[in-house]
Design a protein around this motif. Sequence first.
Motif, PDB file in Angstrom:
ATOM      1  N   ASP A  18     -19.058  69.133  42.905  1.00  0.00           N
ATOM      2  CA  ASP A  18     -19.256  67.692  42.760  1.00  0.00           C
ATOM      3  C   ASP A  18     -19.304  67.226  41.315  1.00  0.00           C
ATOM      4  OD1 ASP A  18     -19.346  67.227  45.517  1.00  0.00           O
ATOM      5  OD2 ASP A  18     -21.452  67.782  45.606  1.00  0.00           O
ATOM      6  N   ASP A  19     -18.881  68.059  40.378  1.00  0.00           N
ATOM      7  CA  ASP A  19     -18.942  67.713  38.960  1.00  0.00           C
ATOM      8  C   ASP A  19     -17.912  66.634  38.625  1.00  0.00           C
ATOM      9  OD1 ASP A  19     -19.605  67.822  36.229  1.00  0.00           O
ATOM     10  OD2 ASP A  19     -17.986  69.250  35.863  1.00  0.00           O
ATOM     11  N   PRO A  20     -18.381  65.410  38.350  1.00  0.00           N
ATOM     12  CA  PRO A  20     -17.424  64.326  38.087  1.00  0.00           C
ATOM     13  C   PRO A  20     -16.605  64.547  36.817  1.00  0.00           C
ATOM     14  CG  PRO A  20     -19.685  63.577  37.736  1.00  0.00           C
ATOM     15  CD  PRO A  20     -19.760  64.960  38.298  1.00  0.00           C
ATOM     16  N   GLU A  21     -17.190  65.165  35.808  1.00  0.00           N
ATOM     17  CA  GLU A  21     -16.464  65.381  34.548  1.00  0.00           C
ATOM     18  C   GLU A  21     -15.253  66.303  34.763  1.00  0.00           C
ATOM     19  OE1 GLU A  21     -15.742  64.221  30.806  1.00  0.00           O
ATOM     20  OE2 GLU A  21     -17.455  63.560  31.977  1.00  0.00           O
ATOM     21  N   VAL A  46     -13.799  60.411  42.126  1.00  0.00           N
ATOM     22  CA  VAL A  46     -14.824  60.157  41.107  1.00  0.00           C
ATOM     23  C   VAL A  46     -15.207  58.680  41.108  1.00  0.00           C
ATOM     24  CG1 VAL A  46     -15.326  60.169  38.646  1.00  0.00           C
ATOM     25  CG2 VAL A  46     -14.126  62.084  39.657  1.00  0.00           C
ATOM     26  N   GLN A  49     -17.729  57.930  43.661  1.00  0.00           N
ATOM     27  CA  GLN A  49     -19.028  58.566  43.455  1.00  0.00           C
ATOM     28  C   GLN A  49     -19.784  58.047  42.231  1.00  0.00           C
ATOM     29  OE1 GLN A  49     -17.799  62.628  43.034  1.00  0.00           O
ATOM     30  NE2 GLN A  49     -17.843  63.022  45.231  1.00  0.00           N
ATOM     31  N   THR A  50     -19.080  57.476  41.272  1.00  0.00           N
ATOM     32  CA  THR A  50     -19.658  57.166  39.963  1.00  0.00           C
ATOM     33  C   THR A  50     -19.225  55.781  39.497  1.00  0.00           C
ATOM     34  OG1 THR A  50     -19.362  59.508  39.442  1.00  0.00           O
ATOM     35  CG2 THR A  50     -19.843  58.064  37.609  1.00  0.00           C
ATOM     36  N   ASN A  51     -20.081  55.122  38.755  1.00  0.00           N
ATOM     37  CA  ASN A  51     -19.711  53.855  38.127  1.00  0.00           C
ATOM     38  C   ASN A  51     -19.059  54.180  36.786  1.00  0.00           C
ATOM     39  OD1 ASN A  51     -19.392  51.352  37.035  1.00  0.00           O
ATOM     40  ND2 ASN A  51     -21.531  50.768  37.162  1.00  0.00           N
ATOM     41  N   LEU A  52     -17.757  54.266  36.787  1.00  0.00           N
ATOM     42  CA  LEU A  52     -17.031  54.654  35.578  1.00  0.00           C
ATOM     43  C   LEU A  52     -17.037  53.574  34.502  1.00  0.00           C
ATOM     44  CD1 LEU A  52     -14.043  56.511  37.235  1.00  0.00           C
ATOM     45  CD2 LEU A  52     -15.946  57.518  35.966  1.00  0.00           C
ATOM     46  N   SER A  55     -19.078  54.654  31.708  1.00  0.00           N
ATOM     47  CA  SER A  55     -18.645  55.862  31.009  1.00  0.00           C
ATOM     48  C   SER A  55     -18.122  55.526  29.611  1.00  0.00           C
ATOM     49  CB  SER A  55     -17.525  56.551  31.797  1.00  0.00           C
ATOM     50  OG  SER A  55     -16.922  57.568  31.037  1.00  0.00           O
TER      51      SER A  55
END
Length: 72
Positions: A18-21, A46, A49-52, A55
């Motif tokens: 599950d590593d988004p990076e 990604v 799952q993530t608010n990019l 980033s």
Amino acid sequence: HLEEAVDLYKASLSLKPDDPESKIKLGIVYFLLDQKDLARRYLAEVARQTNLKESPQYEDLKQIFNALGLEL
């Protein structure tokens, strides 16, 4: 060395699925290899799952997402 990068990021994901990076980097490598479907798959996952937008890579990712027809 893009093909080697694919192998390394896949190995990273096998250890931490599950590593988004790692998913972002793998998606970018697939984009650079012109494998748009695979790039879309990892980057869309990604984005769900993530608010990019928070980033530090947002501006660079935005261009790739736009090229792939994906929403951030």
